[in-house]
Write an enzyme that holds these catalytic residues in place. Sequence first.
Site, PDB file in Angstrom:
ATOM      1  N   GLU A   1       4.102  13.235  -2.515  1.00 34.84           N
ATOM      2  CA  GLU A   1       4.119  12.109  -3.439  1.00 34.84           C
ATOM      3  C   GLU A   1       4.998  12.493  -4.626  1.00 34.84           C
ATOM      4  OE1 GLU A   1       0.037  11.789  -4.444  1.00 34.84           O
ATOM      5  OE2 GLU A   1      -0.535  11.082  -2.466  1.00 34.84           O
TER       6      GLU A   1
ATOM      7  N   HIS B   1       1.275  16.171  -4.506  1.00 35.22           N
ATOM      8  CA  HIS B   1       2.006  15.361  -5.495  1.00 35.22           C
ATOM      9  C   HIS B   1       2.663  16.307  -6.496  1.00 35.22           C
ATOM     10  CE1 HIS B   1       1.673  11.710  -8.487  1.00 35.22           C
ATOM     11  NE2 HIS B   1       2.882  12.234  -8.453  1.00 35.22           N
TER      12      HIS B   1
ATOM     13  N   ASN C   1      -5.162  15.291   0.561  1.00 37.05           N
ATOM     14  CA  ASN C   1      -4.421  15.611  -0.657  1.00 37.05           C
ATOM     15  C   ASN C   1      -5.073  16.841  -1.319  1.00 37.05           C
ATOM     16  OD1 ASN C   1      -3.801  15.700  -3.457  1.00 37.05           O
ATOM     17  ND2 ASN C   1      -2.881  13.686  -3.275  1.00 37.05           N
TER      18      ASN C   1
ATOM     19  N   ARG D   1       1.008  19.145 -13.556  1.00 35.06           N
ATOM     20  CA  ARG D   1      -0.366  19.451 -13.970  1.00 35.06           C
ATOM     21  C   ARG D   1      -1.179  20.106 -12.858  1.00 35.06           C
ATOM     22  NH1 ARG D   1      -2.959  13.457 -14.520  1.00 35.06           N
ATOM     23  NH2 ARG D   1      -1.329  13.278 -16.069  1.00 35.06           N
ATOM     24  N   HIS D   2      -0.773  19.931 -11.610  1.00 36.77           N
ATOM     25  CA  HIS D   2      -1.480  20.659 -10.532  1.00 36.77           C
ATOM     26  C   HIS D   2      -0.483  21.386  -9.624  1.00 36.77           C
ATOM     27  CE1 HIS D   2      -0.854  16.659  -8.895  1.00 36.77           C
ATOM     28  NE2 HIS D   2      -1.921  16.135  -9.478  1.00 36.77           N
TER      29      HIS D   2
ATOM     30  N   THR E   1      -4.881   9.686 -13.365  1.00 38.32           N
ATOM     31  CA  THR E   1      -4.402   9.696 -11.992  1.00 38.32           C
ATOM     32  C   THR E   1      -3.488   8.492 -11.813  1.00 38.32           C
ATOM     33  OG1 THR E   1      -5.082   9.706  -9.660  1.00 38.32           O
ATOM     34  CG2 THR E   1      -6.458   8.432 -11.170  1.00 38.32           C
ATOM     35  N   THR E   2      -2.823   8.386 -10.650  1.00 38.85           N
ATOM     36  CA  THR E   2      -1.851   7.304 -10.464  1.00 38.85           C
ATOM     37  C   THR E   2      -2.511   5.934 -10.627  1.00 38.85           C
ATOM     38  OG1 THR E   2      -0.988   8.766  -8.747  1.00 38.85           O
ATOM     39  CG2 THR E   2       0.058   6.613  -8.976  1.00 38.85           C
TER      40      THR E   2
ATOM     41  N   ASP F   1      -4.025  18.534  -4.070  1.00 36.97           N
ATOM     42  CA  ASP F   1      -3.614  18.771  -5.465  1.00 36.97           C
ATOM     43  C   ASP F   1      -4.697  19.468  -6.292  1.00 36.97           C
ATOM     44  OD1 ASP F   1      -1.314  17.379  -4.917  1.00 36.97           O
ATOM     45  OD2 ASP F   1      -1.947  15.535  -5.924  1.00 36.97           O
ATOM     46  N   HIS F   2      -5.954  19.045  -6.062  1.00 33.30           N
ATOM     47  CA  HIS F   2      -6.986  19.524  -6.982  1.00 33.30           C
ATOM     48  C   HIS F   2      -7.438  20.963  -6.723  1.00 33.30           C
ATOM     49  CE1 HIS F   2      -6.680  15.890  -8.990  1.00 33.30           C
ATOM     50  NE2 HIS F   2      -7.267  15.141  -8.081  1.00 33.30           N
TER      51      HIS F   2
ATOM     52  N   HIS G   1      -6.259   6.167  -2.361  1.00 32.50           N
ATOM     53  CA  HIS G   1      -6.632   6.250  -3.773  1.00 32.50           C
ATOM     54  C   HIS G   1      -8.084   5.846  -3.980  1.00 32.50           C
ATOM     55  CE1 HIS G   1      -6.272   6.756  -8.008  1.00 32.50           C
ATOM     56  NE2 HIS G   1      -5.092   7.290  -7.785  1.00 32.50           N
TER      57      HIS G   1
ATOM     58  N   ARG H   1       4.034  16.369  -9.604  1.00 32.43           N
ATOM     59  CA  ARG H   1       4.151  15.498 -10.779  1.00 32.43           C
ATOM     60  C   ARG H   1       5.200  16.030 -11.744  1.00 32.43           C
ATOM     61  NH1 ARG H   1      -0.153  11.786 -12.111  1.00 32.43           N
ATOM     62  NH2 ARG H   1       0.863  11.778 -14.132  1.00 32.43           N
TER      63      ARG H   1
ATOM     64  N   GLU I   1       2.158   2.476   1.426  1.00 33.28           N
ATOM     65  CA  GLU I   1       0.768   2.918   1.277  1.00 33.28           C
ATOM     66  C   GLU I   1       0.111   1.952   0.290  1.00 33.28           C
ATOM     67  OE1 GLU I   1       0.035   7.102   0.716  1.00 33.28           O
ATOM     68  OE2 GLU I   1      -1.866   6.714  -0.302  1.00 33.28           O
TER      69      GLU I   1
HETATM   70  N1  PXP Z   1      -2.322   8.320  -2.231  1.00 35.11           N
HETATM   71  C1  PXP Z   1      -1.505   8.368  -3.324  1.00 35.11           C
HETATM   72  C2  PXP Z   1      -0.164   7.722  -3.226  1.00 35.11           C
HETATM   73  C3  PXP Z   1      -1.900   9.043  -4.499  1.00 35.11           C
HETATM   74  O1  PXP Z   1      -1.087   9.065  -5.563  1.00 35.11           O
HETATM   75  C4  PXP Z   1      -3.151   9.699  -4.521  1.00 35.11           C
HETATM   76  C5  PXP Z   1      -3.553  10.479  -5.736  1.00 35.11           C
HETATM   77  O2  PXP Z   1      -2.697  11.555  -5.905  1.00 35.11           O
HETATM   78  C6  PXP Z   1      -3.953   9.634  -3.362  1.00 35.11           C
HETATM   79  C7  PXP Z   1      -3.528   8.929  -2.255  1.00 35.11           C
HETATM   80  C8  PXP Z   1      -5.282  10.309  -3.303  1.00 35.11           C
HETATM   81  O3  PXP Z   1      -6.149   9.727  -4.212  1.00 35.11           O
HETATM   82  P1  PXP Z   1      -7.595  10.336  -4.431  1.00 35.11           P
HETATM   83  O4  PXP Z   1      -7.414  11.696  -5.009  1.00 35.11           O
HETATM   84  O5  PXP Z   1      -8.240   9.378  -5.365  1.00 35.11           O
HETATM   85  O6  PXP Z   1      -8.253  10.388  -3.079  1.00 35.11           O
END
Ligand code: PXP
Length: 258
Positions: A69, A42, A6, A48-49, A99-100, A8-9, A212, A44, A150
């Site tokens: 996502e 993701h 992922n 935000r990202h 976060t989610t 996003d960051h 997550h 959103r 998931e």
């Molecule tokens: N899976 C899902 C469905 C998520 O929403 C997220 C966070 O965006 C992740 C995985 C990844 O989570 P983390 O950034 O805590 O590894």
Amino acid sequence: MKLGVNIDHIATLRNARRINEPDPLMALHVLKEAGADQVTIHLREDRRHIMDFDAKRICENSFLPVNMECSINPEIIDIICSLKPQRATLVPERREEVTTEGGLNVIKFEKEIKKVIEKLHKNEIEVSLFIDPDFEQIKKSKEIGALMVELHTGRYANLHLALNSNINHTPFKIFENFDRKTLKKELELELKLLKDSAKLGKDLGLEVAAGHGLNYQNVKEIANIKEISELNIGHSIIANAIFLGLKEAIIKMKELIN
Ligand code: PXP
């Protein structure tokens, strides 16, 4: 076991400065070189990202499957349908969350989610539902046509952190009255719940992913669950990339998983 990274960051960091670097698109070739199996982003509602132009460029240029996502908001679903990623993972979203938090309530929002699944399938987009390790949610996911779930590993990850560090941010406050013995017991129970949920999902014919809060300390136990075929990991890999570089951070995670 497949690894979805992922990214996003990378966009979170760019947006903090409101300029054009680091560019999440640049991560794609690093992910491929490092042996990642999928790119996860993701989009959103609050952007935000990942922004719309990121999602567009990533979907158009990725040589890895793209897992987007998203919430079930109709405007977002229309964007997903136009971008045609390989897969959409439906997640709950609250604007004020960091976060989610928690999985999708498939039982409560059955009708809405079913419609979204049908629309995405019509657009040839696979659908995964991000849910808590809860038997009833898994059964309902199957019933309304999902082919994949998931499992939310957030509670497992938070318990792991509470037990192994003295971090005291909000998510861990819920455990502040737990002594070490209780934390250990809760962690064991949560892991068992994840295992049993993965088994139930597989037995029902669902593909099972998890994600997550997974990191270099807590991933092994989850990677050992044979019914889980994919992990999606973001924060920890990007955090480690600051010190190791993105490629090494992914390779290190893949080694732990395998
Ligand atoms: N899976 C899902 C469905 C998520 O929403 C997220 C966070 O965006 C992740 C995985 C990844 O989570 P983390 O950034 O805590 O590894």
